[in-house]
Every structure is written in C-alpha cells, then in structure tokens.
Design a protein around this motif. Structure first.
Motif, short mmCIF file in Angstrom:
data_model
loop_
_atom_site.label_atom_id
_atom_site.label_comp_id
_atom_site.label_asym_id
_atom_site.label_seq_id
_atom_site.Cartn_x
_atom_site.Cartn_y
_atom_site.Cartn_z
N SER A 102 28.28 58.22 46.37
CA SER A 102 28.24 59.10 45.20
C SER A 102 26.82 59.27 44.67
O SER A 102 26.39 60.38 44.36
N ILE A 103 26.09 58.16 44.57
CA ILE A 103 24.71 58.23 44.07
C ILE A 103 23.85 59.05 45.02
O ILE A 103 22.98 59.82 44.59
N TRP A 104 24.10 58.93 46.31
CA TRP A 104 23.32 59.68 47.31
C TRP A 104 23.64 61.17 47.24
O TRP A 104 22.75 62.01 47.38
N LEU A 105 24.90 61.54 46.99
CA LEU A 105 25.29 62.95 46.97
C LEU A 105 24.92 63.66 45.67
O LEU A 105 24.66 64.85 45.68
N VAL A 106 24.89 62.92 44.57
CA VAL A 106 24.58 63.53 43.27
C VAL A 106 23.07 63.75 43.16
O VAL A 106 22.28 62.87 43.46
N LYS A 107 22.70 64.94 42.71
CA LYS A 107 21.27 65.27 42.61
C LYS A 107 20.74 65.22 41.17
O LYS A 107 19.55 65.31 40.95
N LEU B 73 22.88 61.53 35.89
CA LEU B 73 24.18 61.17 36.45
C LEU B 73 24.04 60.03 37.46
O LEU B 73 24.88 59.13 37.51
N ARG B 74 22.95 60.04 38.23
CA ARG B 74 22.67 58.94 39.14
C ARG B 74 22.48 57.63 38.37
O ARG B 74 22.98 56.58 38.78
N LEU B 75 21.74 57.71 37.26
CA LEU B 75 21.53 56.52 36.44
C LEU B 75 22.85 56.02 35.85
O LEU B 75 23.11 54.82 35.81
N PHE B 76 23.67 56.95 35.38
CA PHE B 76 24.98 56.59 34.84
C PHE B 76 25.84 55.91 35.90
O PHE B 76 26.47 54.88 35.63
N LEU B 77 25.86 56.46 37.11
CA LEU B 77 26.62 55.84 38.20
C LEU B 77 26.08 54.46 38.53
O LEU B 77 26.85 53.53 38.82
N GLY B 78 24.76 54.29 38.49
CA GLY B 78 24.16 52.99 38.74
C GLY B 78 24.57 51.96 37.70
O GLY B 78 24.88 50.81 38.03
N VAL B 79 24.58 52.36 36.44
CA VAL B 79 25.00 51.46 35.37
C VAL B 79 26.49 51.12 35.52
O VAL B 79 26.88 49.95 35.39
N MET B 80 27.32 52.12 35.82
CA MET B 80 28.75 51.88 36.03
C MET B 80 28.97 50.94 37.22
O MET B 80 29.83 50.06 37.17
N LEU B 81 28.18 51.11 38.27
CA LEU B 81 28.27 50.23 39.43
C LEU B 81 27.98 48.79 39.05
O LEU B 81 28.73 47.88 39.40
N CYS B 82 26.92 48.59 38.30
CA CYS B 82 26.56 47.23 37.87
C CYS B 82 27.65 46.60 36.99
O CYS B 82 28.01 45.44 37.19
N LEU B 83 28.18 47.38 36.05
CA LEU B 83 29.24 46.86 35.18
C LEU B 83 30.51 46.54 35.96
O LEU B 83 31.13 45.49 35.74
N LEU B 84 30.87 47.40 36.88
CA LEU B 84 32.07 47.17 37.69
C LEU B 84 31.90 45.95 38.59
O LEU B 84 32.82 45.13 38.71
N LEU B 85 30.72 45.79 39.19
CA LEU B 85 30.47 44.62 40.03
C LEU B 85 30.51 43.34 39.21
O LEU B 85 31.04 42.32 39.66
N LEU B 86 29.96 43.37 37.99
CA LEU B 86 30.02 42.20 37.12
C LEU B 86 31.47 41.85 36.76
O LEU B 86 31.85 40.68 36.74
N MET B 87 32.26 42.87 36.49
CA MET B 87 33.66 42.64 36.14
C MET B 87 34.41 42.03 37.33
O MET B 87 35.13 41.04 37.17
N ILE B 88 34.25 42.60 38.51
CA ILE B 88 34.92 42.09 39.70
C ILE B 88 34.44 40.67 40.00
O ILE B 88 35.23 39.79 40.35
N TRP B 89 33.14 40.44 39.88
CA TRP B 89 32.57 39.12 40.15
C TRP B 89 33.15 38.05 39.23
O TRP B 89 33.31 36.90 39.61
N SER B 90 33.49 38.45 37.99
CA SER B 90 33.98 37.47 37.00
C SER B 90 35.45 37.09 37.21
O SER B 90 35.92 36.12 36.63
#
Length: 131
Positions: A90-95, A99-116
C-alpha cells in the motif's frame, strides 16, 4: 425479537457463511466481523455458535482466544508478515506523501498492538470438540 436480530447480524457478519463474504474479506479486515458473529451467535443460537467455533475456518483461533486470551503459536508471526506485506504494498502504491505517512503510523500502531498480544501453545483440549 432480540434473538432474531442477533442471529441475523451474526450471519451478516460471518465472512465464511456466504459467498459475498469472501469478497468482503479481501477488502476489509475479517477479524472484527468474525468476532461480531461469535458475539451475536453466543447470544442468539448455541447451534450456530458451536458451528462457528468447531466447523468454520476461524474456529481454531476463536477457541484459542476464548480459552487462553492469547494467540496460538505461529499465528502472530503469520499475522505480522501479512501486515508487513500488505502495508508495504500500500505504501509503495500510494503516491501522496501525507497518506504514506499515515499508513506508516498505522503500520507501527498495528504492529505494536499485535506484538502486545500474548502467545500460548495449543493443548490437546483445544482441538477436541466438547462432548
């Protein structure tokens, strides 16, 4: 009346219960819908709740969560890998930069949630249906 509402909502939320659900599962995350279906069936139909726990493709994960409040071993790694692949694509396809920054932040939050979420090994009781 309440039973019928929960039963209907449960079947509408269950992606494996209808063919259109497979299309919806591709476009939207499946987990919230499966959890909603389990919640509705637990309040409306023991028969369908049993079906969801023991006959659906999601049953193993639902039973494990109910018994241990944890993910089965191996599921966390697969979830993280799938999240990384889909968000990277998604980050690669979005120009659009914001929106790329938003996806990056969402990715970090989701990974933290899954990791916990804790991981618990499966026991033989997890695989056998109740008598």
């Amino acid at each position: 009346m309440q039973r019928i509402i929960f039963l209907t909502l449960g079947w509408l939320a269950c992606p494996g219960a209808r063919r259109a659900g497979h299309c919806i599962a591709i476009l939207l995350p499946t987990t919230p819908f499966v959890l909603l279906a389990a919640w509705c069936f637990a309040r409306s139909s023991p028969r369908f709740h049993h079906w969801l726990l023991w006959r659906s493709p999601f049953g193993r994960y639902l039973r494990h969560w109910q018994q241990h409040r944890a993910m089965p071993s191996g599921a966390k790694g697969r979830a993280i890998l799938l999240i990384l692949v889909t968000f990277s694509l998604s980050i690669w396809l979005v120009k659009i930069l914001w929106l790329r920054l938003f996806l990056g932040v969402m990715l970090c939050l989701l990974l933290l949630m899954i990791w916990s979420i804790p991981v618990a090994a499966e026991t033989p009781d997890d695989r056998a249906p109740p008598r």
